[in-house]
Scaffold this active site. Structure first.
Site, PDB file in Angstrom:
ATOM      1  N   ASP A  53       0.825  -1.206   0.000  1.00  0.00           N
ATOM      2  CA  ASP A  53       0.000   0.000   0.000  1.00  0.00           C
ATOM      3  C   ASP A  53       0.862   1.258   0.000  1.00  0.00           C
ATOM      4  O   ASP A  53       2.082   1.207   0.208  1.00  0.00           O
ATOM      5  CB  ASP A  53      -0.905   0.021   1.234  1.00  0.00           C
ATOM      6  CG  ASP A  53      -2.003  -1.030   1.170  1.00  0.00           C
ATOM      7  OD1 ASP A  53      -2.454  -1.344   0.061  1.00  0.00           O
ATOM      8  OD2 ASP A  53      -2.403  -1.523   2.243  1.00  0.00           O
ATOM      9  N   TYR A 112       7.030 -10.035   6.678  1.00  0.00           N
ATOM     10  CA  TYR A 112       6.905  -8.598   6.917  1.00  0.00           C
ATOM     11  C   TYR A 112       7.486  -8.248   8.280  1.00  0.00           C
ATOM     12  O   TYR A 112       7.498  -9.069   9.207  1.00  0.00           O
ATOM     13  CB  TYR A 112       5.440  -8.158   6.882  1.00  0.00           C
ATOM     14  CG  TYR A 112       4.854  -8.027   5.498  1.00  0.00           C
ATOM     15  CD1 TYR A 112       4.866  -6.804   4.830  1.00  0.00           C
ATOM     16  CD2 TYR A 112       4.280  -9.124   4.859  1.00  0.00           C
ATOM     17  CE1 TYR A 112       4.319  -6.685   3.559  1.00  0.00           C
ATOM     18  CE2 TYR A 112       3.733  -9.011   3.586  1.00  0.00           C
ATOM     19  CZ  TYR A 112       3.754  -7.787   2.947  1.00  0.00           C
ATOM     20  OH  TYR A 112       3.216  -7.659   1.688  1.00  0.00           O
TER      21      TYR A 112
END
Length: 247
Positions: A53, A112
């Site tokens: 994003d 992540y």
């Protein structure tokens, strides 16, 4: 010829990985595709392992693209880095890919990392690369809460954005580790795939637990309710990094 590359980028100035029609701003995908065109005069589509994003960073994003060229791999890599030098995007490695390789669909696991600075004073140098949380966090409680989200085929309906388009909210999360190093807290999350904003909602929920807003065991109820309103806040994008993709 299909090429595979590992890419690092600062997501601050980008609208995200993917080109978006009608959205002002530049995407990481667009920057790399433009660099390839400047090198080869060929219009190509670059595919990524993770469609990050706006504001999300990458230390080890993996991409692939098809290019008709006789140039050696290192020449392509160096040329792309030359054209990308003002975009905060760097090609760390580039090589010919195996037939049928797909950066997104061939991936077996994505890792992540979310970075939190947990102190009174706000950061100056890396303020757009970490989340400043001034109130002291209990990392032990965060880790205990995280343990309830790890395991096979759990329903994360409470941990996905309203705009998530995935048909199923069931995911297997292999790892969530909360580690304090001085004033910094790192949350490491690994899975084959994630729902839209899942990692950021997990982190936001863990932070609220670390503040004592609810006990670690409450995460079980959040999962059971299957309602986004039951989970915690969505952590801001600028603390999140795509670190590694396994194949």
């Amino acid at each position: 010829m299909r090429y595979r590359a590992v890419v690092e980028y600062d997501g601050t100035a980008f609208i995200g990985w993917q080109r978006q029609k009608g959205v002002a701003g530049r995407s990481v995908q667009e920057s790399i595709e433009d660099a390839i065109y400047r090198l080869s005069q060929q219009h190509v589509t670059v595919f990524a392992a993770g469609r990050t994003d706006a504001g999300v960073h990458a230390l080890g994003q993996v991409v692939h693209f098809d290019l008709n060229t006789s140039l050696q791999d290192y020449v392509i890599k160096n040329a792309l880095n030359h054209y990308l030098r003002s975009d905060m995007v760097s090609i760390l490695s580039l090589e010919e890919a195996a037939e049928g390789f797909h950066a997104r669909f061939s991936a077996k696991k994505r890792h992540y990392m979310y970075k939190i600075v947990n102190r009174d004073a706000p950061p100056c140098l890396d303020r757009l690369r970490m989340w400043h949380v001034p109130k002291q966090l209990n990392v032990s409680d965060m880790q205990e809460a995280a343990s309830h989200m790890v395991g096979e085929k759990k329903d994360f309906a409470s941990f996905r954005a309203k705009e998530c388009q995935s048909k199923s909210s069931v995911r297997t999360v292999d790892r969530i580790d909360c580690v304090r190093e001085g004033n910094n807290i790192f949350v490491h999350v690994s899975a084959k795939s994630f729902l839209h904003k899942q990692v950021r909602i997990i982190v936001g929920t863990l932070v609220q637990c670390g503040h004592g807003a609810f006990p670690p065991s409450y995460v079980l109820e959040i999962l059971e309710r299957k309602n986004r309103a039951a989970a915690g806040i969505t952590a801001p994008p600028h603390g999140l990094y795509l670190v590694l993709v396994e194949y």
